[in-house]
Design a protein around this motif. Structure first.
Motif, mmCIF file in Angstrom:
data_model
loop_
_atom_site.group_PDB
_atom_site.id
_atom_site.type_symbol
_atom_site.label_atom_id
_atom_site.label_comp_id
_atom_site.label_asym_id
_atom_site.label_seq_id
_atom_site.Cartn_x
_atom_site.Cartn_y
_atom_site.Cartn_z
ATOM 1 N N ALA A 1 3.711 3.670 -2.468
ATOM 2 C CA ALA A 1 2.566 2.766 -2.559
ATOM 3 C C ALA A 1 2.019 2.424 -1.177
ATOM 4 N N ILE A 2 2.915 2.178 -0.215
ATOM 5 C CA ILE A 2 2.480 1.835 1.145
ATOM 6 C C ILE A 2 1.728 2.995 1.786
ATOM 7 N N LEU A 3 2.259 4.204 1.649
ATOM 8 C CA LEU A 3 1.601 5.372 2.244
ATOM 9 C C LEU A 3 0.228 5.609 1.612
ATOM 10 N N GLY A 4 0.129 5.450 0.284
ATOM 11 C CA GLY A 4 -1.158 5.625 -0.380
ATOM 12 C C GLY A 4 -2.175 4.601 0.090
ATOM 13 N N LEU A 5 -1.735 3.343 0.249
ATOM 14 C CA LEU A 5 -2.625 2.297 0.753
ATOM 15 C C LEU A 5 -3.019 2.568 2.208
#
Length: 269
Positions: free
Chosen positions: A82-86
């Motif tokens: 989720a962090i990488l996608g954001l």
């Protein structure tokens, strides 16, 4: 008038922030305890725990997962995706939003097409991401990215449209360049819009990460929820959902801290 001073101690500062914060935290804890207590009683008296599990069973499962290490492994896998996608969606979405705002005619031409892409259900595109990027980390990150980038685009574009036109025109009369106006006027003005997009995208990013894990993975909370459901393990499903909820709460609190740093006037109000 300023606060009266005591010799050798400087001005007296009134502490008025901690009490409301303590009061709010107390009410939140009381609400959580009440919900868990009602849930526990209902699972013993009205509804078979096979359907809704029990908070006590979930606590035991969380302890077992923490001891075995699977709690950290599965939670970190979902959170990292989720962090990488954001992190990928924010600069790309912001850049596209700025480009569309700077080229309104081009934006009018392409609007139906990118809004059509935005409306596509990503779960239907999930198999394509698996085919294109495999079942590893990249497919989950790209799925999250495809979900959050459009929210950043929309908020950046709308925020730029809401910038005070009189201020922009004033800067133009002073012969300020377009890049200077963008950097000194427009970008600071859309910070609240970007923060709002981040708040929306926290839940969306976690959803995308979980969906990606359900399509193909060997770890993560989505994977854990899926295998628990396949085994009719209601406690496992609720445990995964509980961890996701805690993760979303902590994520939002982190964004709130960033918002207080970037927008101190909102904290003061």
């Amino acid at each position: 008038m300023s606060a009266p001073a005591v010799a050798g101690t400087g001005p007296v500062v009134r502490r008025t922030v901690s009490l409301p914060a303590l009061w709010l935290s107390g009410w939140r804890i009381a609400l959580l305890v009440a919900i868990l207590a009602i849930w526990e009683v209902v699972s013993f008296t009205l509804i078979d725990p096979f359907w809704i599990s029990r908070p006590s069973d979930i606590a035991v499962r969380l302890w077992d997962m923490a001891v075995s290490g699977s709690l950290w492994t599965n939670s970190w896998a979902t959170l990292w995706q989720a962090i990488l996608g954001l992190a990928l969606g924010l600069p790309v979405g912001l850049g596209i939003g700025v480009l569309l705002a700077a080229l309104p005619r081009f934006a009018s031409v392409v609007e139906p097409f990118w809004m059509g892409l935005y409306s596509l259900p990503r779960i239907a595109l999930g198999p394509l991401f698996v085919i294109w990027f495999g079942i590893g980390l990249l497919s989950k990150v790209m799925l999250v990215f495809s979900l959050v980038v459009f929210v950043f685009i929309l908020n950046a574009l709308q925020g730029l449209h809401e910038v005070d036109r009189d201020l922009v025109n004033l800067m133009r009369t002073m012969r300020a360049s377009r890049f200077y106006i963008l950097r000194r006027v427009q970008m600071p003005s859309i910070i609240p819009w970007i923060i709002a997009a981040m708040r929306i995208n926290v839940g969306i990013a976690l959803i995308g990460s979980v969906i990606g894990e359900m399509l193909g993975a060997n770890r993560g909370l989505g994977w854990y929820i899926q295998i628990s459901g396949a085994r009719l393990d209601t406690t496992g499903v609720f445990t995964g959902l509980f961890i996701l909820m805690i993760m979303a709460i902590l994520f939002n609190e982190a964004i709130k801290i960033i918002e207080d740093r970037l927008l101190p006037y909102k904290r003061a109000s």
